[in-house]
Design an enzyme around this catalytic site. Structure first.
Site, mmCIF file in Angstrom:
data_model
loop_
_atom_site.group_PDB
_atom_site.id
_atom_site.type_symbol
_atom_site.label_atom_id
_atom_site.label_comp_id
_atom_site.label_asym_id
_atom_site.label_seq_id
_atom_site.Cartn_x
_atom_site.Cartn_y
_atom_site.Cartn_z
ATOM 1 C CG ASP A 38 -2.219 0.812 0.925
ATOM 2 O OD1 ASP A 38 -3.249 0.190 0.582
ATOM 3 O OD2 ASP A 38 -2.179 2.060 0.989
ATOM 4 C CG ASP A 64 3.142 6.030 -5.857
ATOM 5 O OD1 ASP A 64 2.388 5.392 -6.620
ATOM 6 O OD2 ASP A 64 3.218 7.275 -5.856
ATOM 7 C CB VAL A 65 1.399 0.792 -7.932
ATOM 8 C CG1 VAL A 65 1.208 -0.262 -6.857
ATOM 9 C CG2 VAL A 65 0.173 1.688 -8.076
ATOM 10 C CG ASN A 91 -7.096 -3.778 -4.957
ATOM 11 O OD1 ASN A 91 -8.305 -3.886 -5.154
ATOM 12 N ND2 ASN A 91 -6.615 -3.111 -3.916
ATOM 13 C CE1 TYR A 157 -11.787 4.478 -9.925
ATOM 14 C CE2 TYR A 157 -13.639 3.807 -11.287
ATOM 15 C CZ TYR A 157 -12.763 3.556 -10.249
ATOM 16 O OH TYR A 157 -12.874 2.366 -9.536
ATOM 17 C CE LYS A 161 -10.441 1.219 -11.583
ATOM 18 N NZ LYS A 161 -9.373 0.409 -10.932
ATOM 19 C CB THR A 192 -14.133 0.085 -0.198
ATOM 20 O OG1 THR A 192 -14.255 0.956 -1.324
ATOM 21 C CG2 THR A 192 -14.352 -1.354 -0.628
HETATM 22 N N1 LIG Z 1 -15.326 0.324 -3.964
HETATM 23 C C1 LIG Z 1 -15.910 0.266 -5.129
HETATM 24 O O1 LIG Z 1 -17.130 0.495 -5.239
HETATM 25 C C2 LIG Z 1 -15.118 -0.094 -6.358
HETATM 26 C C3 LIG Z 1 -15.844 -0.275 -7.543
HETATM 27 C C4 LIG Z 1 -15.161 -0.613 -8.701
HETATM 28 C C5 LIG Z 1 -13.787 -0.765 -8.670
HETATM 29 N N2 LIG Z 1 -13.097 -0.589 -7.500
HETATM 30 C C6 LIG Z 1 -11.650 -0.746 -7.546
HETATM 31 O O2 LIG Z 1 -11.216 -1.601 -6.510
HETATM 32 C C7 LIG Z 1 -9.867 -1.281 -6.191
HETATM 33 C C8 LIG Z 1 -9.723 -1.134 -4.693
HETATM 34 O O3 LIG Z 1 -10.479 -0.015 -4.255
HETATM 35 P P1 LIG Z 1 -11.254 0.017 -2.861
HETATM 36 O O4 LIG Z 1 -12.660 0.260 -3.187
HETATM 37 O O5 LIG Z 1 -10.867 -1.140 -2.051
HETATM 38 O O6 LIG Z 1 -10.679 1.391 -2.278
HETATM 39 P P2 LIG Z 1 -9.880 1.723 -0.934
HETATM 40 O O7 LIG Z 1 -9.662 3.189 -0.956
HETATM 41 O O8 LIG Z 1 -10.566 1.130 0.238
HETATM 42 O O9 LIG Z 1 -8.491 0.963 -1.135
HETATM 43 C C9 LIG Z 1 -7.579 1.335 -2.124
HETATM 44 C C10 LIG Z 1 -6.171 1.213 -1.539
HETATM 45 O O10 LIG Z 1 -5.233 1.517 -2.600
HETATM 46 C C11 LIG Z 1 -4.187 2.279 -2.007
HETATM 47 N N3 LIG Z 1 -3.496 3.065 -3.024
HETATM 48 C C12 LIG Z 1 -3.956 4.157 -3.670
HETATM 49 N N4 LIG Z 1 -3.028 4.625 -4.536
HETATM 50 C C13 LIG Z 1 -1.949 3.805 -4.416
HETATM 51 C C14 LIG Z 1 -0.678 3.771 -5.032
HETATM 52 N N5 LIG Z 1 -0.319 4.709 -5.929
HETATM 53 N N6 LIG Z 1 0.186 2.778 -4.695
HETATM 54 C C15 LIG Z 1 -0.168 1.847 -3.767
HETATM 55 N N7 LIG Z 1 -1.361 1.843 -3.143
HETATM 56 C C16 LIG Z 1 -2.244 2.805 -3.466
HETATM 57 C C17 LIG Z 1 -4.882 3.151 -0.970
HETATM 58 O O11 LIG Z 1 -3.970 3.664 -0.010
HETATM 59 C C18 LIG Z 1 -5.918 2.208 -0.402
HETATM 60 O O12 LIG Z 1 -5.461 1.533 0.751
HETATM 61 C C19 LIG Z 1 -9.532 0.015 -6.967
HETATM 62 O O13 LIG Z 1 -8.796 -0.305 -8.121
HETATM 63 C C20 LIG Z 1 -10.892 0.551 -7.318
HETATM 64 O O14 LIG Z 1 -10.845 1.368 -8.452
HETATM 65 C C21 LIG Z 1 -13.742 -0.243 -6.348
#
Ligand SMILES: NC(=O)c1ccc[n+]([C@@H]2O[C@H](COP(=O)([O-])OP(=O)(O)OC[C@H]3O[C@@H](n4cnc5c(N)ncnc54)[C@H](O)[C@@H]3O)[C@@H](O)[C@H]2O)c1
Length: 258
Positions: A38, A64-65, A91, A157, A161, A192
């Site tokens: 993370d 940072d990815v 992710n 976004y 995606k 989330t």
């Molecule tokens: N929650 C939703 O409704 C939803 C819907 C569709 C897709 N997604 C996708 O699911 C994935 C996870 O999201 P989530 O909902 O769990 O959100 P979240 O905010 O709970 O978790 C995302 C995590 O990614 C980390 N992060 C952000 N930028 C980063 C970077 N540059 N390097 C390393 N870590 C980084 C954050 O610190 C966080 O802990 C994402 O790709 C998001 O786009 C989520």
């Protein structure tokens, strides 16, 4: 144990919270040795510690990815700790963005592409050398309900995606012959941090348009990701698997622009 991932090294990006956290925990429960990545060190360490407390193997790496050097260093840690990476879950994600007309300089487009697309490219580059050598690997990219029709509330976004879906399809063709499967999971609206700030009106609309009448939970996203990492899906490649309760296409976002 539902999926046998015994002894496989897995990197799950952005797994300090949300979908990534549940994925890291589930892969570990199924026998994988997990690198919990993370941007934020503390939640990553908490997740890794909880896996170790449950007798699993995990190490936390804050990186940072979107930064290629940090990603390469993270993969060095992964192979030093656990051996060649077999599973990569791209992710890490952010929810940054505004309507197109409010963003004249395009910075949010760049930021979204840096994290979602180039983050996945950096990690895939770092992982796939070892995967090719061992003739084996599974990559799962987190796309979104946004790749159904676009959502419009954040074109930055949407674009990021869709580009990640393109990467998934293209790499599935190229890497399949090397024994590496590349798939995507497209979550619907999930409980989330990304969705916790939604207005009550938006939340209600989503639930109204969902046949199951609710948001998803991150554990449900993790189950599908684990399936795509497991031998049970060995003939699934280049696929985007929607986990959205059958969410109807979003057609009521217009109120956001009123
Ligand atoms: N929650 C939703 O409704 C939803 C819907 C569709 C897709 N997604 C996708 O699911 C994935 C996870 O999201 P989530 O909902 O769990 O959100 P979240 O905010 O709970 O978790 C995302 C995590 O990614 C980390 N992060 C952000 N930028 C980063 C970077 N540059 N390097 C390393 N870590 C980084 C954050 O610190 C966080 O802990 C994402 O790709 C998001 O786009 C989520």
């Amino acid at each position: 144990m539902q999926f046998d991932l015994s002894g496989q090294t897995a990197v799950v990006t952005g797994s300090g919270r949300g979908n990534g956290r549940e994925t890291a925990k589930l892969l570990a429960e199924n026998g994988a040795n997990v690198v919990v990545n993370d941007l934020d060190a503390e939640p990553a360490e908490t997740v890794a510690a909880s896996i170790r407390d449950a007798d699993g193997n995990a190490v936390a790496v804050d990186a940072d990815v979107s930064d290629r050097e940090s990603v390469d260093a993270m993969f060095d840690v992964a192979s030093d700790e656990f051996g060649t990476v077999a599973i990569l879950v791209n992710n890490a994600g952010i929810g940054q963005g505004d309507r197109f007309l409010n963003e004249p300089d395009g910075d949010d487009f760049r930021t979204n592409l840096e994290v979602h697309l180039f983050g996945a490219i950096n990690c895939t580059r770092a992982a796939c050398g070892g995967m090719v050598e061992q003739g084996y690997g599974k990559i799962v990219n987190l796309t979104s309900i946004h790749t159904k029709n676009g959502v419009g509330m954040s074109p930055q976004y949407d674009v990021a995606k869709f580009s990640l879906l393109g990467l998934t399809k293209s790499l599935a063709l190229e890497l399949g012959g090397e024994g590496i499967r590349v798939n995507a999971v497209a979550p619907g609206w999930v409980n989330t941090r990304l969705t916790e700030g939604f207005e009550p009106q938006t939340r209600e609309q989503i639930i109204d348009q969902n046949p199951l009448g609710r948001f998803g939970d991150p554990e449900e996203i993790a189950e599908t990701i684990a399936f795509l990492c497991a031998p049970a899906s060995d003939y699934v490649n280049g696929h985007e698997l929607r986990v959205d309760g059958g969410q109807a296409p979003i057609d009521t976002w217009k109120h956001r622009y009123d």
